[in-house]
Design a protein around this motif. Structure first.
Motif, PDB file in Angstrom:
ATOM      1  N   VAL A  32      -3.431   3.889  10.384  1.00 53.43           N
ATOM      2  CA  VAL A  32      -3.916   3.665   9.024  1.00 53.43           C
ATOM      3  C   VAL A  32      -3.328   2.347   8.524  1.00 53.43           C
ATOM      4  N   ASN A  33      -4.198   1.517   8.005  1.00 52.11           N
ATOM      5  CA  ASN A  33      -3.784   0.223   7.468  1.00 52.11           C
ATOM      6  C   ASN A  33      -3.418   0.388   5.993  1.00 52.11           C
ATOM      7  N   PHE A  34      -2.188   0.098   5.650  1.00 51.54           N
ATOM      8  CA  PHE A  34      -1.738   0.137   4.252  1.00 51.54           C
ATOM      9  C   PHE A  34      -1.642  -1.284   3.726  1.00 51.54           C
ATOM     10  N   SER A  35      -2.309  -1.566   2.609  1.00 49.20           N
ATOM     11  CA  SER A  35      -2.178  -2.900   2.012  1.00 49.20           C
ATOM     12  C   SER A  35      -1.702  -2.767   0.578  1.00 49.20           C
ATOM     13  N   TYR A  36      -0.957  -3.761   0.159  1.00 50.04           N
ATOM     14  CA  TYR A  36      -0.372  -3.766  -1.184  1.00 50.04           C
ATOM     15  C   TYR A  36      -0.873  -4.996  -1.939  1.00 50.04           C
ATOM     16  N   THR A  37      -1.075  -4.829  -3.223  1.00 46.48           N
ATOM     17  CA  THR A  37      -1.465  -5.979  -4.029  1.00 46.48           C
ATOM     18  C   THR A  37      -0.329  -6.328  -4.993  1.00 46.48           C
ATOM     19  N   GLY A  38      -0.464  -7.498  -5.586  1.00 45.26           N
ATOM     20  CA  GLY A  38       0.362  -7.944  -6.690  1.00 45.26           C
ATOM     21  C   GLY A  38       1.853  -7.695  -6.526  1.00 45.26           C
ATOM     22  N   GLN A  39       2.404  -6.992  -7.505  1.00 46.46           N
ATOM     23  CA  GLN A  39       3.848  -6.793  -7.551  1.00 46.46           C
ATOM     24  C   GLN A  39       4.352  -5.979  -6.354  1.00 46.46           C
ATOM     25  N   LEU A  40       3.496  -5.093  -5.833  1.00 47.96           N
ATOM     26  CA  LEU A  40       3.927  -4.283  -4.683  1.00 47.96           C
ATOM     27  C   LEU A  40       4.145  -5.153  -3.454  1.00 47.96           C
TER      28      LEU A  40
END
Lengths: 123, 248
Positions: A32-40
């Motif tokens: 599973v590909n986990f992606s984070y945006t912005g502050q994360l």
């Protein structure tokens, strides 16, 4: 218990890989590909990780706990509120669609990508 | 309102856009847009709406121009540092397109002025750096049935959420409370805010002029670090404190 141990081992293994290699990998079965945006992404120091699971129905909450222990307290504070619950303002996206309902109850059954978004208001 | 010869000359190149034409231009010219703050996002947004020939711009923006605003606030001028932002941006817009009526309110959106300002507009663009202001506009737009294009950015990323009350999720459907970790100061390169602004402007122009496909029920997300663009399906919250009772 066996599944949990396996999950932990695989999680560690994935994180040991050079980031560039992980980013270039196409998710395989069980990944599973986990992606984070912005502050994360800023707090984690990476925008994307690939995790390997031996069990399809892994609870999201368990994965978030694991990721928080890996990425550090700043990342964890963005995900969890003072009561330890997943923040109401965290957007959870499974395979390109926002997931509604109680985020504590979500599982990754059949999910290929998870995007975690914190609210932004830069102007 | 039929187009004049001056309109046809000024907007000649965009009248050729399929689906837009004179009908779209007339609708745009008859429309008023409210923009909450004309900073790194709202400035380019106002510029693009003025260039496209919106009828009237109402812009709410308080405070004096600071030197560190100028990496992104493209309506401002270096000589205006220390002067009210409202004066600087109004002068720029009026000089750029005198056909567009510009009303600048030297205040930010507050509980006291939100309803009155939203009532002036056919469409609202959210570009404020604080969720308190965005939530006020969201609430008023839902109450008054006005579309809201919420545009936001952080560092190299942008998010644009077109909101049509009763038809799409509102901002409170996605974020039921003020996000605790959002800070007034955020990393920003002007080109990223301008990109988010122009995507938002285009969504608004399509909504007003009635052409193309507006990204309803989809948040537009981009990351200029990788140039990844995607649309994320979003949904209404049946328990939303702001819009749960609104339907088409």
């Amino acid at each position: 218990m066996e599944k949990r141990t396996s999950f932990r081992r695989l999680l560690r293994h994935t994180f040991r890989l050079p980031v560039g290699l992980v980013l270039r990998m196409m998710p395989l079965m069980g990944q599973v590909n986990f992606s984070y945006t912005g502050q994360l992404a800023a707090a984690a120091g990476v925008a994307e990780v690939v995790l390997d699971f031996s069990d399809d129905a892994v609870p999201l909450r368990r994965v978030l706990d694991e990721l928080a222990s890996r990425h550090g307290s700043k990342w964890g504070e963005l995900i969890f509120d003072d009561a330890g619950q997943v923040r109401s303002t965290l957007l959870v996206i499974f395979d390109g669609a926002q997931v509604s309902g109680d985020k504590e109850d979500l599982t990754l059954d059949g999910v290929k990508s998870v995007m975690l978004m914190t609210p932004i208001a830069g102007g | 309102m039929p187009l004049t010869d001056l309109d046809r000359s000024l907007y000649e190149w965009q009248l050729d856009v399929p689906g837009f034409g004179e009908s779209g231009q007339e609708k745009l010219r008859s429309s008023t847009a409210l923009i909450s703050r004309a900073g790194g996002l709202g400035g380019p947004l106002a510029f693009s709406l003025a260039a496209a020939g919106i009828g009237k711009l109402v812009i709410a923006h308080a405070g004096d121009l600071r030197l560190d605003d100028l990496n992104r606030q493209i309506l401002m001028r270096h000589d205006d540092v220390g002067k009210p932002r409202a004066e600087s941006l109004a002068a720029t817009l009026r000089a750029f397109n005198p056909q567009v009526e510009v009303e600048v309110i030297p205040e930010n959106i507050t509980e006291a002025n939100a309803a009155e300002l939203v009532a002036k507009a056919d469409i609202v663009f959210g570009a404020a750096p604080l969720f308190e202001e965005r939530f006020l506009m969201n609430r008023e737009c839902v109450r008054q049935g006005k579309p809201l294009i919420d545009c936001a950015m952080f560092s190299l990323e942008g998010q644009i959420l077109p909101i049509v009350p009763g038809q799409t999720p509102c901002l409170a459907c996605l974020y039921p409370e003020i996000p605790e970790h959002w800070k007034r100061r955020f990393p920003v390169i002007g080109a990223v805010s301008a990109l988010a602004a122009n995507i938002g402007a285009m969504e608004g122009i399509k909504l007003l002029a009635g052409f193309g496909e507006v990204s309803l029920n989809r948040m537009i997300y981009f990351d200029t670090a990788t140039m990844r663009f995607q649309q994320i399906q979003v949904q209404r919250n049946p328990d939303c404190a702001v819009c749960q009772h609104v339907s088409l």
